[in-house]
Design an enzyme around this catalytic site. Sequence first.
Site, PDB file in Angstrom:
ATOM      1  N   HIS A 218       0.816  -1.211   0.000  1.00 23.31           N
ATOM      2  CA  HIS A 218       0.000   0.000   0.000  1.00 23.31           C
ATOM      3  C   HIS A 218       0.852   1.265   0.000  1.00 23.31           C
ATOM      4  CE1 HIS A 218      -3.483   2.465   1.793  1.00 23.31           C
ATOM      5  NE2 HIS A 218      -3.915   1.992   0.645  1.00 23.31           N
ATOM      6  N   LYS A 220       3.347   4.369  -1.237  1.00 19.87           N
ATOM      7  CA  LYS A 220       3.502   5.252  -2.390  1.00 19.87           C
ATOM      8  C   LYS A 220       4.826   5.990  -2.218  1.00 19.87           C
ATOM      9  CE  LYS A 220      -1.147   4.838  -1.669  1.00 19.87           C
ATOM     10  NZ  LYS A 220      -1.804   4.402  -0.429  1.00 19.87           N
ATOM     11  N   ASP A 225      17.199  10.349  -7.925  1.00 16.76           N
ATOM     12  CA  ASP A 225      18.636  10.623  -7.785  1.00 16.76           C
ATOM     13  C   ASP A 225      19.134  10.569  -6.344  1.00 16.76           C
ATOM     14  OD1 ASP A 225      18.727  10.951 -10.506  1.00 16.76           O
ATOM     15  OD2 ASP A 225      18.763  13.143 -10.454  1.00 16.76           O
ATOM     16  N   HIS A 393      -9.218  11.175   1.672  1.00 21.79           N
ATOM     17  CA  HIS A 393      -8.339  10.008   1.611  1.00 21.79           C
ATOM     18  C   HIS A 393      -7.091  10.195   2.469  1.00 21.79           C
ATOM     19  CE1 HIS A 393      -5.694   6.995  -0.584  1.00 21.79           C
ATOM     20  NE2 HIS A 393      -6.786   6.296  -0.371  1.00 21.79           N
ATOM     21  N   LYS A 395      -4.474  10.355   5.495  1.00 29.44           N
ATOM     22  CA  LYS A 395      -4.234   9.565   6.704  1.00 29.44           C
ATOM     23  C   LYS A 395      -3.229  10.348   7.551  1.00 29.44           C
ATOM     24  CE  LYS A 395      -4.296   6.517   2.946  1.00 29.44           C
ATOM     25  NZ  LYS A 395      -5.677   6.207   2.852  1.00 29.44           N
ATOM     26  N   ASP A 400      -1.196  16.997  20.227  1.00 29.23           N
ATOM     27  CA  ASP A 400      -0.744  18.197  20.943  1.00 29.23           C
ATOM     28  C   ASP A 400      -0.093  19.145  19.939  1.00 29.23           C
ATOM     29  OD1 ASP A 400      -1.766  17.068  23.261  1.00 29.23           O
ATOM     30  OD2 ASP A 400       0.135  16.108  23.794  1.00 29.23           O
TER      31      ASP A 400
END
Length: 475
Positions: A218, A220, A225, A393, A395, A400
């Site tokens: 899952h 990404k 370089d 979408h 997450k 604090d």
Amino acid sequence: MDVSIQVLIGYLLNLLLGLFIVFKERKNIKSTWLWLMILLYLPFVGFILYMFFGLNYRNRKTFDEKMMLDEQEKRLIEHQKKYIALSNSDSLNADQKDLINLCLATSDSAFTDYNDIKFYFDGKDKFKDLFEDIKNAKEYIYIEYYIFKTDELGRELISLLNQKLKEGVEVRILVDAVGSRSIRKRHFIEFKRLGGEVDSFFPLFFSKFTTRFNYRNHRKIVVIDGKIAYSGGFNVGNEYINNDKKFGFWRDTHFRLEGDIVEEYLRRFNFDYRFATKIKTKGEFYKDHDIKTLSRMQLVTSGPDSMYESIKNVYLKMISSAKNRLWIQSPYFVPDESIFEAVRIAALSGVDVRIMIPDKPDHFSVYWATQSYVGQLLEDGVKIYEYGKGFLHAKQVVKDDDICTVGTANFDIRSFSLNFEANLIFYDKDTNALLSEQFLRDMEESKELTLDRYNQRSRMAKIKESITRLFSPML
């Protein structure tokens, strides 16, 4: 063979599978009882469901340890030395030190200090910068996505990568076999002819389908370089740049990185790519950079190959240590018991707990399961917001004013245990303030779900919630 004998053999096999589950899943009592009940009432169908969704290989060493041992041991020593030196800094509070130590111990997560970060909350901005950085690449481009579609955006990216291959740049793409199952190989003919590599994580060969359906990559990640890295929630597809009739605006959080942390994303890509292809990339570690900004962060990854549920433990640690506020955004909120109780305790202790979820589903079963948890949280004083501008979408968690995290892991059991995930933890007030401001802007596009409104939902909605919650360990 007599039909009664066939039935008897079937039930005996079912009994043997039940015994196997009892011993195999003994650490998760709720999951064990769920599968035993399924096997009891759906003896043959239950067997198939378990083979597809129930097998857990968390304790298996999915990665070839021997291939990584020398490199990991050498780097771990350096990480420990760096942590010991920084852990005594007066600028780090006790909560920060505890979390740094937890991630180092459970995920071999290097604590980095000199970094530069740019956040994206709109996919158009993210892909504009990504394409520009790809155009300027000189040595290599490593790409890893859960979903890579060969629609307009995907083909534009492939065309750009073809040009870089002509310039002699090394290009490697790793996609998840399930998330990217709609990918069309014909669009990569020129890419491969020019020397580009595109591979799948856990390909779904029929003979191995039952052991690989659950364990998806899952993550990404893009590394260019060894100097620039991208990660977060956006995949590759038209919907992520707001070209989707169903959801419209796609609200996500992604980031561009320079500095010490880039090396950690390169290391993560190398491990994933080596596992999938048995090939070691040429990307070099320890790239020099001139970043002087003190921005402390730590990459934490987890998956079914790791000993600990590292990202879940990060969430749990942040929730339990929150003193003033805890702001959570996730498209799916289907927590296990430990996370659910920790959130309730935080709210009952007077912490300002806010959870933002989408007001429309992309997966109905997960949506109804999420709704099933909301009622108890509302009674405990948690504020629930339903994002209405498009699809949420993102997450991210803000705790604090000292710790926050953004990445790929949802607040669900699948992200905690079954998927390969990657989250970045930030230990500075500036990033915390920036993500907090974005949360407040998102609240303006959201509607607060009150307990009165929640209690007015239909009987059918309550039935759907109850049923899907029973199957939450499988979602």
